[in-house]
Design a protein around this motif. Sequence first.
Motif, short mmCIF file in Angstrom:
data_model
loop_
_atom_site.label_atom_id
_atom_site.label_comp_id
_atom_site.label_asym_id
_atom_site.label_seq_id
_atom_site.Cartn_x
_atom_site.Cartn_y
_atom_site.Cartn_z
N THR A 30 0.66 -1.23 -0.26
CA THR A 30 0.16 -0.08 0.12
C THR A 30 0.86 1.37 -0.06
OG1 THR A 30 -1.83 -1.11 1.15
CG2 THR A 30 -1.82 1.07 1.24
N PRO A 31 0.69 2.33 -0.78
CA PRO A 31 1.53 3.60 -0.84
C PRO A 31 1.42 4.30 0.45
CG PRO A 31 -0.02 3.48 -2.73
CD PRO A 31 -0.58 2.30 -1.56
N ASP A 32 2.82 4.84 0.68
CA ASP A 32 3.12 5.47 2.03
C ASP A 32 2.45 6.89 1.97
OD1 ASP A 32 4.84 5.67 4.45
OD2 ASP A 32 5.22 7.49 3.19
N ARG A 33 1.73 6.99 3.08
CA ARG A 33 0.82 8.14 3.16
C ARG A 33 1.70 9.49 3.26
NH1 ARG A 33 -3.61 9.47 8.00
NH2 ARG A 33 -4.35 7.44 7.08
N GLU A 34 2.89 9.48 3.79
CA GLU A 34 3.89 10.71 3.66
C GLU A 34 4.34 10.90 2.22
OE1 GLU A 34 6.92 10.79 6.56
OE2 GLU A 34 5.35 10.45 8.26
N ASP A 35 4.59 9.87 1.58
CA ASP A 35 5.11 10.03 0.27
C ASP A 35 3.85 10.41 -0.62
OD1 ASP A 35 7.04 9.37 -1.72
OD2 ASP A 35 5.44 8.01 -2.55
N LEU A 36 2.76 10.04 -0.51
CA LEU A 36 1.60 10.61 -1.25
C LEU A 36 1.57 12.16 -0.97
CD1 LEU A 36 -1.23 8.00 -1.57
CD2 LEU A 36 0.68 8.33 -2.98
N ALA A 37 1.57 12.51 0.28
CA ALA A 37 1.27 13.97 0.68
C ALA A 37 2.36 14.61 0.23
CB ALA A 37 1.49 13.92 2.20
N LYS A 38 3.64 14.57 0.11
CA LYS A 38 4.69 15.35 -0.78
C LYS A 38 4.42 15.42 -2.25
CE LYS A 38 8.36 13.74 2.44
NZ LYS A 38 9.87 13.04 2.68
N GLN A 39 4.14 14.56 -2.91
CA GLN A 39 3.57 14.44 -4.21
C GLN A 39 2.35 15.25 -4.41
OE1 GLN A 39 5.92 13.21 -6.11
NE2 GLN A 39 6.88 11.38 -5.51
N ALA A 40 1.52 15.09 -3.66
CA ALA A 40 0.33 15.97 -3.87
C ALA A 40 0.59 17.41 -3.41
CB ALA A 40 -0.84 15.78 -2.83
N THR A 41 1.52 17.68 -2.74
CA THR A 41 1.88 19.14 -2.36
C THR A 41 2.65 19.75 -3.47
OG1 THR A 41 2.34 18.72 0.00
CG2 THR A 41 3.31 20.54 -0.86
N ARG A 42 3.50 18.89 -4.47
CA ARG A 42 4.10 19.09 -5.45
C ARG A 42 2.84 19.50 -6.63
NH1 ARG A 42 7.80 15.04 -9.11
NH2 ARG A 42 8.18 16.64 -11.03
N ALA A 43 1.82 18.82 -6.63
CA ALA A 43 0.92 19.14 -7.87
C ALA A 43 0.31 20.45 -7.33
CB ALA A 43 0.04 17.92 -7.77
N ALA A 44 0.01 20.71 -6.00
CA ALA A 44 -0.69 21.73 -5.69
C ALA A 44 0.23 23.10 -5.95
CB ALA A 44 -1.15 21.85 -4.14
N ARG A 45 1.42 23.17 -5.56
CA ARG A 45 2.20 24.16 -5.87
C ARG A 45 2.16 24.69 -7.41
NH1 ARG A 45 6.46 22.15 -3.81
NH2 ARG A 45 6.10 22.84 -1.88
N ASP A 46 2.23 23.49 -8.36
CA ASP A 46 2.09 23.65 -9.70
C ASP A 46 0.75 24.31 -9.90
OD1 ASP A 46 4.43 22.21 -10.30
OD2 ASP A 46 3.19 20.50 -11.06
N ALA A 47 -0.10 23.91 -9.32
CA ALA A 47 -1.37 24.49 -9.87
C ALA A 47 -1.82 26.10 -9.33
CB ALA A 47 -2.82 23.85 -9.08
#
Length: 241
Positions: A215-232
């Motif tokens: 199962t994906p690591d929660r902290e890793d997904l949070a970092k990636q989601a933050t990256r996408a939010a910064r792009d937006a």
Amino acid sequence: MQRSAPRLTRILACAAVPVMLVAAGCSSDSGSDGADGAPKQSPTAAASPSPTPTPTVEPAVYGELPEPCKAVAEVTIKDLVPEVKRKGGTPGQTSDTASRGSCSWNGLDDKGVKGSQYRWLDVSLLRYESDPSLGSGEQRATENFAKEVAKVKATQGAKDVKSAPAKGLGDEAMAIGYGLKKSDEDFTYAAIVTRTENVVVTISYNGAGFAGSDTPDREDLAKQATRAARDAVKAVAAANK
């Protein structure tokens, strides 16, 4: 008869005095309604109340939204969604592209007996215009930022929901993570809700491991989601230059 003539003249003169006084009294009141001689105001001449000033609000900073499917950089999509089905994304339906828009991507990295990793990414954009009866665009966005955070936290079936402020994103941002069981698989979710001026950006990123994959690591997904939010957030600013 000579003596009575002067007497008659004096009587007539005295009798004329009251008439003159009465006439003088009538003429002094002519054209005046008050004791001081000033004319009285009619009801319609009374001062009318001042008109209520029309309320004003600060104009909204952002008047445009970026194209939702281009709000997240291509390289970010490539890293967050391996083997993405549609690189250009799938736009959400909306009748008001000036105020709202969304786009999603999904992909399955299938490694056979070694298992598979599924990822799904979604970006949502909401822009609020200034309105004298509702408030400034920034005020309205602030109110709806809180509502969006509450909505994510209240996701049906969400387990172990945790949230914390996210730094370096817009004017305010909240990171929310939780687990969710879907189709007998354990999914991990990471969401970032951000407000930049009068625009609210919500990034939802989730994944699951299939066929024995972790199962994906929660902290890793949070970092990636933050990256996408910064792009937006950058895309919103770029759309309004």
